[in-house]
Design an enzyme around this catalytic site. Structure first.
Site, short mmCIF file in Angstrom:
data_model
loop_
_atom_site.label_atom_id
_atom_site.label_comp_id
_atom_site.label_asym_id
_atom_site.label_seq_id
_atom_site.Cartn_x
_atom_site.Cartn_y
_atom_site.Cartn_z
N SER A 153 15.61 25.81 41.65
CA SER A 153 16.59 26.90 41.62
C SER A 153 17.12 27.27 42.99
O SER A 153 16.90 28.39 43.49
CB SER A 153 15.96 28.10 40.91
OG SER A 153 15.51 27.66 39.67
N ARG A 168 21.34 24.28 50.71
CA ARG A 168 20.68 25.26 51.58
C ARG A 168 19.53 25.89 50.80
O ARG A 168 19.53 25.90 49.56
CB ARG A 168 21.66 26.35 52.04
CG ARG A 168 22.22 27.16 50.91
CD ARG A 168 23.15 28.30 51.30
NE ARG A 168 23.70 28.91 50.11
CZ ARG A 168 24.78 28.51 49.47
NH1 ARG A 168 25.47 27.48 49.94
NH2 ARG A 168 25.20 29.10 48.38
N ASP A 206 17.83 26.87 37.34
CA ASP A 206 17.24 27.77 36.33
C ASP A 206 18.29 28.42 35.42
O ASP A 206 18.04 28.66 34.24
CB ASP A 206 16.32 28.83 36.97
CG ASP A 206 16.98 29.62 38.09
OD1 ASP A 206 18.13 29.31 38.46
OD2 ASP A 206 16.35 30.56 38.61
#
Ligand code: BGC
Length: 492
Positions: A153, A168, A206
């Protein structure tokens, strides 16, 4: 007459007001940034194509593994899909050691994850595990592998259903050597090092898992439009028409099924409006951002999600405490407010304190006093202190809910679903939406204030918790991926 403390708390609380006109502006800007993200790379709203082109209908069957990395815990689970909208789930949860989240190497982290998968298989699927080991030792025929859905996630640029490079880190993770690498390959190689019978079949955010799981389990025929997380972080994934995702034309290597004409987009709305053209920006938001490990990034998330709400509140309480004309927690012991006290420490205040404060209905605010003792080690808070905490908590939580409405409304309006459908289904998960009192009420009030949604539109929106969505959703995507050979190696 209100006391100087309550007057000052009320003044600060007003800085968190987020009135209807600003909500409306936020929605217009979200829609603009989302269209920009569908057309180009490197935009503030990433709008990542996930290559998942269908949502399930509840008839899917089989046993799949899923792992979930994205918050404070790593979860490993196996999911048995029964094919009748139900499933059984076995899971284990392990807290990720802090040093692996932020100071180690990607090898350390992924080896840790693979070891947890091994431990899980030995406990819950030992027969299969041992049989595999035996077959390998004896060099006999095709091995049977578990297909695993990897819920990861963080923002990832997907190259196909089972590969994607990390853009990132967010939510306090920071392992620089992983950025730019394929996280599926990193996990697969750690799994192979331990010789486990597991194939990483799908990479799943997610929110995408939540959307898939909600679609599998939601009542009636209605497919789910949006999966959203309001937990440690925040984000949404929704069903988009492929013809609108114009940047797909530049992704020459991408292979995907076009028959449904749709694809799930991972919006990565945590980074909506990083340039702050419309987001509210108090001095507390500014300082929190400046002191974070990713200044200027995830600006929407820093105003909405669980990782940050506690920290915003802490900063407002500290301002009250340091103000000599006001003072808060005056009756607290010196030790609990010494210079290394939790109130002075970055991340010293957990967001669950806000939930406890909002929920308080106790005589003399005894529950708030207990929560302040448990969370901040502050004893003897006065009724007035508690009242001030309540005023600020309420303002910060309400702003978060109203901001959340901006993202949800923008998706509803952009997809035109309120015009065409009688019910628009939204699956949600995460500690904030699940446990923060009145979060959905505030969110719905803001939805009604938006011209294009209004009372009639808001009534059509069905919001349902999709518990364990990321595990089940990952299993569902692993199922789709394992059935489609072309997806396994997108470049073959
Ligand atoms: C991440 C998203 C994720 C969200 C909710 C954000 O920080 O960037 O990828 O979906 O948190 O977990």
């Amino acid at each position: 007459m209100s006391s100087p403390l309550l007057a000052e708390a009320t003044r600060i609380a007003r800085e968190f007001d987020y009135p209807a006109a600003q909500v409306q502006r936020g929605v217009a800007e979200y829609i603009r940034q989302s269209n920009e993200g569908l057309a180009q790379e490197n935009t503030t709203l990433s709008q990542i194509p996930t290559f998942v082109t269908a949502v399930p209908n509840g008839t899917e069957k089989g046993l799949y593994l899923a792992v979930d990395l994205g918050g404070t815990n790593f979860r490993v689970c196996s999911v048995q899909l029964h094919g009748d909208t139900t499933f059984s789930l076995t899971q284990s949860k392990i807290m990720i050691p802090r040093e692996l989240m932020a100071s180690g190497t990607s090898k350390d982290l992924f080896t840790f994850l693979a070891r947890q998968i091994e431990a899980f298989l030995r406990i819950h699927h030992n027969e299969h595990f041992e049989a595999h080991k035996r077959r390998r030792r004896e060099g006999k025929g095709e091995e049977e592998l578990f297909d695993l859905g990897f819920t990861f996630s963080f923002p990832v640029r997907q190259n196909g259903i089972n590969s994607g490079t990390l853009i990132r880190w967010t939510k306090g993770f920071n392992i620089p050597d992983a950025v730019g690498h394929d996280v599926c390959a990193l996990l697969q190689s750690a799994i192979d090092d331990l010789d486990l019978p597991v194939r990483v079949a799908a990479l799943v955010n997610d929110t995408v898992g939540t959307l898939m799981a909600r679609s599998y389990t939601s009542p009636g025929e209605t497919g789910t439009l949006l999966g959203a997380i309001f937990g440690t972080g925040t984000n949404g994934a929704y069903v988009e028409k492929i013809e609108n995702i114009s940047k797909l034309q530049h992704m020459k290597d991408a292979h995907f099924d076009t028959t449904t004409g749709e694809m799930i987009i991972n919006a990565e709305w945590g980074s909506f409006d990083n340039q702050l053209s419309v987001l509210p920006n108090t001095v507390y938001d500014r300082d929190l951002d400046a002191d974070s490990n990713n200044p200027g990034i995830q600006m929407f998330e820093k105003r909405v999600s669980g990782m940050f709400l506690g920290e915003i509140l802490r900063r407002t309480l500290l301002a009250l405490h340091k103000n000599p004309d006001v003072g808060i927690f005056k009756s607290a012991s010196k030790a609990s407010l010494s210079s290394d006290a939790l109130l002075y420490r970055q991340w010293g205040l957990d967001t669950s304190l806000l939930s406890a404060v909002e929920a308080d209905k106790s005589p003399d605010m005894i529950d708030i006093k207990t929560a302040l003792k448990d969370h901040l080690n502050i004893e003897n808070a006065s009724n007035e202190d508690c009242e001030a905490v309540k005023i600020l908590t309420h303002a910060i939580g309400k702003r978060a809910a109203r901001l959340s409405a901006v993202a949800i409304a923008a998706v509803l309006i952009h997809t035109g679903k309120l015009q065409t459908d009688d019910i628009v289904d939204v699956g949600v998960d995460g500690s904030v939406v699940e446990f923060y009192p009145n979060f959905e009420d505030h969110l719905r009030t803001a939805l009604r204030e938006i011209t294009e949604v209004g009372l009639a539109g808001e009534k059509k929106v069905r919001i349902g918790i999709s518990k364990d969505g990321s595990g089940v959703g990952a299993a569902l995507i692993a199922l789709v991926a394992s059935k489609d050979q072309t997806l396994r190696n997108p470049r073959e």
